[in-house]
Design a protein around this motif. Structure first.
Motif, PDB file in Angstrom:
ATOM      1  N   LEU A  17      38.009 -78.921 -36.749  1.00 30.78           N
ATOM      2  CA  LEU A  17      36.776 -78.754 -35.992  1.00 30.78           C
ATOM      3  C   LEU A  17      36.782 -77.419 -35.237  1.00 30.78           C
ATOM      4  O   LEU A  17      35.772 -76.700 -35.222  1.00 30.78           O
ATOM      5  N   ALA A  18      37.923 -77.086 -34.637  1.00 33.18           N
ATOM      6  CA  ALA A  18      38.024 -75.814 -33.917  1.00 33.18           C
ATOM      7  C   ALA A  18      37.841 -74.625 -34.849  1.00 33.18           C
ATOM      8  O   ALA A  18      37.230 -73.616 -34.483  1.00 33.18           O
ATOM      9  N   LEU A  19      38.349 -74.743 -36.068  1.00 32.73           N
ATOM     10  CA  LEU A  19      38.209 -73.657 -37.038  1.00 32.73           C
ATOM     11  C   LEU A  19      36.768 -73.495 -37.512  1.00 32.73           C
ATOM     12  O   LEU A  19      36.311 -72.382 -37.782  1.00 32.73           O
ATOM     13  N   LEU A  20      36.042 -74.603 -37.590  1.00 34.13           N
ATOM     14  CA  LEU A  20      34.691 -74.559 -38.158  1.00 34.13           C
ATOM     15  C   LEU A  20      33.611 -74.256 -37.127  1.00 34.13           C
ATOM     16  O   LEU A  20      32.564 -73.693 -37.475  1.00 34.13           O
ATOM     17  N   LEU A  21      33.822 -74.612 -35.872  1.00 33.40           N
ATOM     18  CA  LEU A  21      32.776 -74.484 -34.863  1.00 33.40           C
ATOM     19  C   LEU A  21      32.168 -73.080 -34.764  1.00 33.40           C
ATOM     20  O   LEU A  21      30.938 -72.944 -34.719  1.00 33.40           O
ATOM     21  N   PRO A  22      32.971 -72.012 -34.739  1.00 33.97           N
ATOM     22  CA  PRO A  22      32.364 -70.679 -34.592  1.00 33.97           C
ATOM     23  C   PRO A  22      31.482 -70.271 -35.761  1.00 33.97           C
ATOM     24  O   PRO A  22      30.654 -69.374 -35.619  1.00 33.97           O
ATOM     25  N   HIS A  23      31.651 -70.933 -36.907  1.00 32.18           N
ATOM     26  CA  HIS A  23      30.817 -70.604 -38.061  1.00 32.18           C
ATOM     27  C   HIS A  23      29.430 -71.238 -37.969  1.00 32.18           C
ATOM     28  O   HIS A  23      28.513 -70.826 -38.678  1.00 32.18           O
ATOM     29  N   GLY A  24      29.278 -72.211 -37.108  1.00 32.28           N
ATOM     30  CA  GLY A  24      27.988 -72.864 -36.986  1.00 32.28           C
ATOM     31  C   GLY A  24      27.319 -72.670 -35.645  1.00 32.28           C
ATOM     32  O   GLY A  24      26.131 -72.956 -35.497  1.00 32.28           O
TER      33      GLY A  24
END
Length: 244
Positions: A142-149
């Motif tokens: 989740l931490a890895l994906l959050l900045p992409h969205g």
């Protein structure tokens, strides 16, 4: 003799990351002094940007695994705070030094700043849920994906970009925000717990003799990090003066 309190294989892996980092920064310094032909774009060329990503990821994975071993070994808060203060103090020194050398792109939240905050978050997370590690894998994802969205223009400044939820990358020589990089450290923490429980020889087994130099470096990451750039730049500048 190796220190029985240390994991030689983890030290060797960290040492390999240090060698890679020094080689990368040596190339960066050559380019900064205009000694590379053709000149390289370390800020946009995937050959260099992907190396930087891999180096930082390797350091954070090692830090996460180190926290797993520290938790398993019963490391107390006083010892943690001593080491944390060293990291945080060096982060402030990096900011000051970079402001002198790169006044327009000085480092306000680089790898040491990020590591100091993430170490604290990881330590607190472990204290809140001792012995429970399965949640670390999805939390890391989740931490890895959050900045992409998610991205907020209000955070596009030095006071807010430490979180990582920005709409544009800041102009700085080093930037390691909490998101997405916390995800890498959480995965390192999860991997450390899993290896210790399921594959202890992979992490705690004896390291081969040829890795001794890497282990030596891996036991002194903060010292090497703080000294290698001044030494590299100093040596290159002296070489340049000798050439002239």
């Amino acid at each position: 003799m190796s220190d029985p309190r240390r994991a030689d294989r983890l030290d060797a892996l960290r040492g390999a990351a240090i060698v890679w980092m020094v080689a990368y920064h040596f190339a960066f310094d050559l380019n900064h002094l205009r000694w590379l032909a053709p000149p390289q774009d370390f800020y946009r060329d995937p050959f260099w940007t992907w190396q930087r990503t891999a180096i930082v990821s390797l350091f954070l994975l090692c830090a996460g695994m180190g926290q797993a071993l520290a938790a398993a070994g019963g490391q107390g808060w006083p010892r943690f705070w001593r080491r944390w203060a060293q990291v945080a103090g060096c982060a402030l020194a990096v900011s000051a030094g970079s402001a002198l050398m790169f006044p327009r792109s000085w480092i306000s939240f680089g790898v040491l700043h990020g590591m100091a905050l993430m170490l604290l978050l990881v330590r607190c997370a472990g204290a809140l849920a001792p012995g429970r590690t399965a949640w670390l894998w999805p939390a890391g994802a989740l931490a890895l994906l959050l900045p992409h969205g998610l991205g907020f223009a209000a955070l596009d400044n030095r006071l807010g970009n430490w979180l990582g939820l920005v709409t544009r990358k800041p102009i700085t020589e080093d930037w390691v925000p909490v998101l997405p990089w916390l995800g890498v450290m959480l995965w390192g923490l999860a991997a450390g717990h899993w290896l210790r429980a399921r594959r202890p020889p992979w992490l705690l087994g004896a390291a081969p003799g040829w890795s001794r130099p890497l282990r030596w470096l891996g036991q002194r990451p903060l010292t090497v990090y703080m000294l290698h750039q001044p030494l590299l730049l100093g040596a290159l500048m002296l070489a340049g003066m000798a050439r002239r």
